[in-house]
Design a protein around this motif. Structure first.
Motif, PDB file in Angstrom:
ATOM      1  N   GLN A 260      15.349  42.545  68.886  1.00  0.00           N
ATOM      2  CA  GLN A 260      14.538  41.353  68.639  1.00  0.00           C
ATOM      3  C   GLN A 260      15.397  40.102  68.494  1.00  0.00           C
ATOM      4  OE1 GLN A 260      11.240  39.141  68.523  1.00  0.00           O
ATOM      5  NE2 GLN A 260      11.268  41.350  68.846  1.00  0.00           N
ATOM      6  N   LEU A 261      16.517  40.243  67.788  1.00  0.00           N
ATOM      7  CA  LEU A 261      17.433  39.104  67.633  1.00  0.00           C
ATOM      8  C   LEU A 261      17.916  38.661  69.018  1.00  0.00           C
ATOM      9  CD1 LEU A 261      19.551  40.199  64.537  1.00  0.00           C
ATOM     10  CD2 LEU A 261      17.763  38.453  64.604  1.00  0.00           C
ATOM     11  N   GLY A 262      18.273  39.647  69.843  1.00  0.00           N
ATOM     12  CA  GLY A 262      18.724  39.326  71.184  1.00  0.00           C
ATOM     13  C   GLY A 262      17.652  38.603  71.979  1.00  0.00           C
ATOM     14  N   ASP A 263      16.421  39.093  71.851  1.00  0.00           N
ATOM     15  CA  ASP A 263      15.306  38.458  72.565  1.00  0.00           C
ATOM     16  C   ASP A 263      15.086  37.022  72.117  1.00  0.00           C
ATOM     17  OD1 ASP A 263      13.147  41.425  72.840  1.00  0.00           O
ATOM     18  OD2 ASP A 263      14.962  40.792  73.905  1.00  0.00           O
ATOM     19  N   ARG A 264      15.417  36.723  70.845  1.00  0.00           N
ATOM     20  CA  ARG A 264      15.214  35.377  70.322  1.00  0.00           C
ATOM     21  C   ARG A 264      16.442  34.492  70.478  1.00  0.00           C
ATOM     22  NH1 ARG A 264      10.724  34.700  66.897  1.00  0.00           N
ATOM     23  NH2 ARG A 264       9.296  36.419  67.257  1.00  0.00           N
ATOM     24  N   GLY A 265      17.423  34.999  71.209  1.00  0.00           N
ATOM     25  CA  GLY A 265      18.621  34.201  71.423  1.00  0.00           C
ATOM     26  C   GLY A 265      19.510  34.113  70.201  1.00  0.00           C
ATOM     27  N   LEU A 266      19.293  35.012  69.236  1.00  0.00           N
ATOM     28  CA  LEU A 266      20.129  35.041  68.037  1.00  0.00           C
ATOM     29  C   LEU A 266      21.206  36.106  68.188  1.00  0.00           C
ATOM     30  CD1 LEU A 266      17.239  34.810  65.417  1.00  0.00           C
ATOM     31  CD2 LEU A 266      18.959  33.039  65.855  1.00  0.00           C
ATOM     32  N   THR A 267      22.337  35.860  67.556  1.00  0.00           N
ATOM     33  CA  THR A 267      23.454  36.787  67.655  1.00  0.00           C
ATOM     34  C   THR A 267      23.574  37.612  66.388  1.00  0.00           C
ATOM     35  OG1 THR A 267      24.612  35.191  69.032  1.00  0.00           O
ATOM     36  CG2 THR A 267      25.924  36.993  68.094  1.00  0.00           C
ATOM     37  N   ALA A 268      23.476  38.944  66.555  1.00  0.00           N
ATOM     38  CA  ALA A 268      23.676  39.809  65.401  1.00  0.00           C
ATOM     39  C   ALA A 268      25.112  39.660  64.940  1.00  0.00           C
ATOM     40  CB  ALA A 268      23.394  41.247  65.781  1.00  0.00           C
ATOM     41  N   GLY A 269      25.246  39.465  63.668  1.00  0.00           N
ATOM     42  CA  GLY A 269      26.574  39.247  63.114  1.00  0.00           C
ATOM     43  C   GLY A 269      26.750  37.768  62.800  1.00  0.00           C
ATOM     44  N   ALA A 270      26.931  36.987  63.848  1.00  0.00           N
ATOM     45  CA  ALA A 270      27.150  35.547  63.661  1.00  0.00           C
ATOM     46  C   ALA A 270      25.938  34.861  63.021  1.00  0.00           C
ATOM     47  CB  ALA A 270      27.486  34.913  64.998  1.00  0.00           C
ATOM     48  N   ASP A 271      24.747  35.113  63.579  1.00  0.00           N
ATOM     49  CA  ASP A 271      23.538  34.454  63.075  1.00  0.00           C
ATOM     50  C   ASP A 271      22.859  35.243  61.970  1.00  0.00           C
ATOM     51  OD1 ASP A 271      22.878  33.494  66.482  1.00  0.00           O
ATOM     52  OD2 ASP A 271      23.848  32.341  64.875  1.00  0.00           O
ATOM     53  N   VAL A 272      22.655  36.504  62.208  1.00  0.00           N
ATOM     54  CA  VAL A 272      22.002  37.372  61.218  1.00  0.00           C
ATOM     55  C   VAL A 272      22.802  38.666  61.088  1.00  0.00           C
ATOM     56  CG1 VAL A 272      19.860  38.527  60.536  1.00  0.00           C
ATOM     57  CG2 VAL A 272      19.755  36.448  61.934  1.00  0.00           C
ATOM     58  N   GLY A 273      23.171  38.975  59.859  1.00  0.00           N
ATOM     59  CA  GLY A 273      23.872  40.237  59.633  1.00  0.00           C
ATOM     60  C   GLY A 273      22.864  41.373  59.569  1.00  0.00           C
ATOM     61  N   VAL A 274      23.174  42.502  60.270  1.00  0.00           N
ATOM     62  CA  VAL A 274      22.242  43.638  60.317  1.00  0.00           C
ATOM     63  C   VAL A 274      22.967  44.932  59.939  1.00  0.00           C
ATOM     64  CG1 VAL A 274      20.700  45.001  61.779  1.00  0.00           C
ATOM     65  CG2 VAL A 274      20.901  42.533  62.158  1.00  0.00           C
ATOM     66  N   THR A 275      22.314  45.709  59.117  1.00  0.00           N
ATOM     67  CA  THR A 275      22.853  47.041  58.795  1.00  0.00           C
ATOM     68  C   THR A 275      21.778  48.107  58.971  1.00  0.00           C
ATOM     69  OG1 THR A 275      22.287  47.107  56.437  1.00  0.00           O
ATOM     70  CG2 THR A 275      24.357  46.014  57.026  1.00  0.00           C
ATOM     71  N   GLY A 276      22.215  49.320  59.251  1.00  0.00           N
ATOM     72  CA  GLY A 276      21.287  50.437  59.385  1.00  0.00           C
ATOM     73  C   GLY A 276      21.691  51.576  58.463  1.00  0.00           C
ATOM     74  N   PHE A 277      21.107  52.763  58.721  1.00  0.00           N
ATOM     75  CA  PHE A 277      21.389  53.918  57.880  1.00  0.00           C
ATOM     76  C   PHE A 277      21.450  55.152  58.775  1.00  0.00           C
ATOM     77  CE2 PHE A 277      21.671  56.291  54.103  1.00  0.00           C
ATOM     78  CZ  PHE A 277      21.550  55.460  53.000  1.00  0.00           C
ATOM     79  N   ASP A 278      22.436  56.011  58.513  1.00  0.00           N
ATOM     80  CA  ASP A 278      22.659  57.298  59.206  1.00  0.00           C
ATOM     81  C   ASP A 278      23.806  57.285  60.194  1.00  0.00           C
ATOM     82  OD1 ASP A 278      19.158  58.204  59.330  1.00  0.00           O
ATOM     83  OD2 ASP A 278      20.692  58.610  57.823  1.00  0.00           O
ATOM     84  N   ASP A 279      24.282  56.136  60.577  1.00  0.00           N
ATOM     85  CA  ASP A 279      25.426  56.050  61.490  1.00  0.00           C
ATOM     86  C   ASP A 279      25.296  56.973  62.687  1.00  0.00           C
ATOM     87  OD1 ASP A 279      28.967  56.634  61.519  1.00  0.00           O
ATOM     88  OD2 ASP A 279      27.859  54.910  62.271  1.00  0.00           O
ATOM     89  N   SER A 280      24.196  56.780  63.417  1.00  0.00           N
ATOM     90  CA  SER A 280      23.973  57.615  64.605  1.00  0.00           C
ATOM     91  C   SER A 280      24.958  57.224  65.706  1.00  0.00           C
ATOM     92  CB  SER A 280      22.532  57.429  65.085  1.00  0.00           C
ATOM     93  OG  SER A 280      22.248  56.046  65.182  1.00  0.00           O
ATOM     94  N   PRO A 281      25.116  58.041  66.727  1.00  0.00           N
ATOM     95  CA  PRO A 281      26.084  57.733  67.793  1.00  0.00           C
ATOM     96  C   PRO A 281      25.819  56.376  68.438  1.00  0.00           C
ATOM     97  CG  PRO A 281      25.266  59.970  68.043  1.00  0.00           C
ATOM     98  CD  PRO A 281      24.460  59.330  66.958  1.00  0.00           C
ATOM     99  N   ARG A 282      24.556  56.034  68.574  1.00  0.00           N
ATOM    100  CA  ARG A 282      24.226  54.752  69.194  1.00  0.00           C
ATOM    101  C   ARG A 282      24.739  53.583  68.372  1.00  0.00           C
ATOM    102  NH1 ARG A 282      18.110  54.768  71.037  1.00  0.00           N
ATOM    103  NH2 ARG A 282      18.773  52.807  71.988  1.00  0.00           N
TER     104      ARG A 282
END
Lengths: 334, 334
Positions: A260-282
């Motif tokens: 969604q961030l990509g679709d809105r022209g936002l950069t994950a990290g620089a613009d919005v920090g994002v974290t998940g859970f489980d550390d999957s291979p992806r």
DNA sequence: ACGGATGTTTTGAACGTTAAAAACATCCGC
DNA sequence: GCGGATGTTTTTAACGTTCAAAACATCCGT
């Protein structure tokens, strides 16, 4: 395949002496032990598990119900299964896999496996809110240990090992705060999910401790899908007070956020920090890499087996383990 | 837990009569059988597996090595594991999971499990080119059956069940031809993959039969990833003679094709028909839905167990099963 | 030299089934 | 009434370990 009897004849000792060589070598004179061991090796003796189990009443097998969602891969469970097998083997045991209907309908299967001496006990996982298996097994004094707590029970019905989701969320908030974020959202699950509420509590408590806002920053997703993660993120962005950080309850929701961030022209990290859970291979192969909380599978499995087999007197019957925050590009500041 | 002895005392018969009631009821007078069965039920008798196994030398456990890629979920294997457990149970057996190093380094583990009578035999899967396990087990007369053939061997070293990849590719070509496509490409794997070459052969043979071109229409992908599938599709589109159909060797590659088509403003189905293999969950939820070849997991598992246990005299030791083409939007004509 | 203690090894039984042989009961033809 | 055949049930032993007790060997103090 040679038996104790054949080895005994070869070494010119009694059956008991051969058994002692294997199980209590300190009882034997050194030269007798050497001779017996040579016969064991020469005849390639391997102990018969059935005979031993019949006499000792211990089968050294641990029952584990094969994951019940065949239409859906479950990364955490795959890793868990491998870790569980390895931990069981380290203790001289093996995992017996079985299928069973869900909830109490499956209990006759558990009962039967135990009664027929097919297994010594069970490892449970995929615990659900008010999961009835634990109480059922406890009532019948059938040994078990659970990967995961039974949510929304006042007391736990049996021993368990779990990953501290609340602490994990708190770590993620702390990390995002340290990268400069001050308005951190949470992507969660429906309120009925005990695990979800636990992780949400960790997010909320740490935000409060850090003086960060929490109002209007929680979106609960109906399902654990990329689309739901994307939708929830869109909702946050369009709220008029968009967050500069997102803690997602799972990698799947986090991936939706990244999209969604990509679709809105936002950069994950620089613009919005994002974290998940489980550390999957992806998490590692997506661009930017996803910061995620990794569950310590090998430690979980080792603790489960130690509790179930009672091999370490110092093992408490409840163990809450910390996840590890794996930091990647999705939370790197601009 | 009651034993035969206790049931016998209760029913006022011999131990053998109780055993006969369970295993050869035709030997008993009807009223004796009824009395014994009532005692069995009243005392909740369950046969002790160890005792029976010691006497009969059959443990009724089947060894299966836990999939060896813990960092990567493997949908097909998840479904397979569940189906295998269910099929084993139907035959009165269970799956014993274990870990082992890859290739011949793992053979001592197999040997030990069999020698110690922990399992009666093995189900192998994830067969690799020149996989050494099969020959090793055959040489030692350790019972096994393989899900998948050992590729690039002149003769198979043991019984197997497999899905006919070549027939599957042929079905996909036939289907695309029937929707009007006349220039059908193939996304495959490196030539070292026997499975890949088999599926490629099916594509080629059916194209030839239908009088369709095959030259310049094969792209081999270095890895089974969405990116590689997208890259390969771009290569085909930019070739000057773009295909109007794509048979991908896996769903992952097919998803890459779908993505690339979308990026180029082309519509999967209307513009280019796309098919995949394995019918993973994403095949149905992606938009448009991905036409895919579905492996009959339950049938595979049932055949494997039947061959290994020798329970059906009519079962040949080699079984090639047909996949099922699940038709969705990605191959629907415009 | 002998008796008690300790070390080492053997003997006997148990675990709970199944397999095979034996014993007992019943039936029928002569 | 008896002998052979068949039906039904019991008896005996086996599977291969482990557990516990007994037997044997050695040592040492008196």
């Amino acid at each position: 395949m040679a038996t104790l009897k054949q080895v005994a004849a070869h070494a010119e000792v009694s059956v008991q002496t051969v058994s002692n060589a294997l199980n209590a070598p300190h009882r034997l004179r050194p030269d007798t032990l050497e001779r017996v061991n040579r016969s064991i090796e020469l005849l390639n003796y391997r102990p018969n598990r059935n005979a031993r189990s019949l006499r000792t009443s211990a089968v050294e097998l641990i029952g584990y119900c094969v994951p019940s969602w065949p239409n859906q891969t479950h990364l955490v469970m795959d890793q868990f299964l491998h870790a569980l097998c390895a931990a069981a083997e380290t203790s001289g045991r093996h995992i017996l896999l079985f299928t069973a209907p869900a909830a109490v309908d499956g209990m006759p299967t558990y009962d039967d496996l135990h009664a027929r001496r097919l297994v010594d006990g069970f490892v449970l996982s995929q615990t659900e809110t008010h999961d009835p298996r634990h109480g059922w097994l406890k009532d019948r004094q059938i040994p078990f240990v659970s990967f995961g707590r039974v949510w929304k029970e006042t007391t736990q019905p049996g021993p368990w090992v779990d990953v501290d989701g609340a602490a994990g969320s708190a770590m993620a908030v702390q990390h995002l705060h340290e990268t400069g974020r001050r308005r951190i959202a949470f992507l969660g699950w429906p309120q009925s999910s005990g695990l979800g509420e636990d992780r949400l509590a960790g997010w909320r408590d740490r935000c409060t401790e850090l003086g960060l806002p929490t109002g209007g920053l929680v979106v609960r997703c109906a399902e654990d899908t990329i689309d739901e993660g994307a939708r929830a993120t869109a909702q946050l962005i369009d709220s008029g007070q968009p967050p500069d950080g997102i803690v997602a309850l799972s990698d799947i929701l986090a991936l939706g956020a990244l999209r969604q961030l990509g679709d809105r022209g936002l950069t994950a990290g620089a613009d919005v920090g994002v974290t998940g859970f489980d550390d999957s291979p992806r998490a590692s192969v997506v661009s930017p890499g996803l910061t995620s909380l990794r569950q310590p599978m090998e430690q979980i499995a080792t603790e489960l087996i130690a509790i179930l087999t009672g091999t370490r007197n110092d093992v408490p019957s409840e163990r809450l383990l910390l996840p590890e925050l794996v930091i990647r590009g999705s939370s790197a500041p601009g």
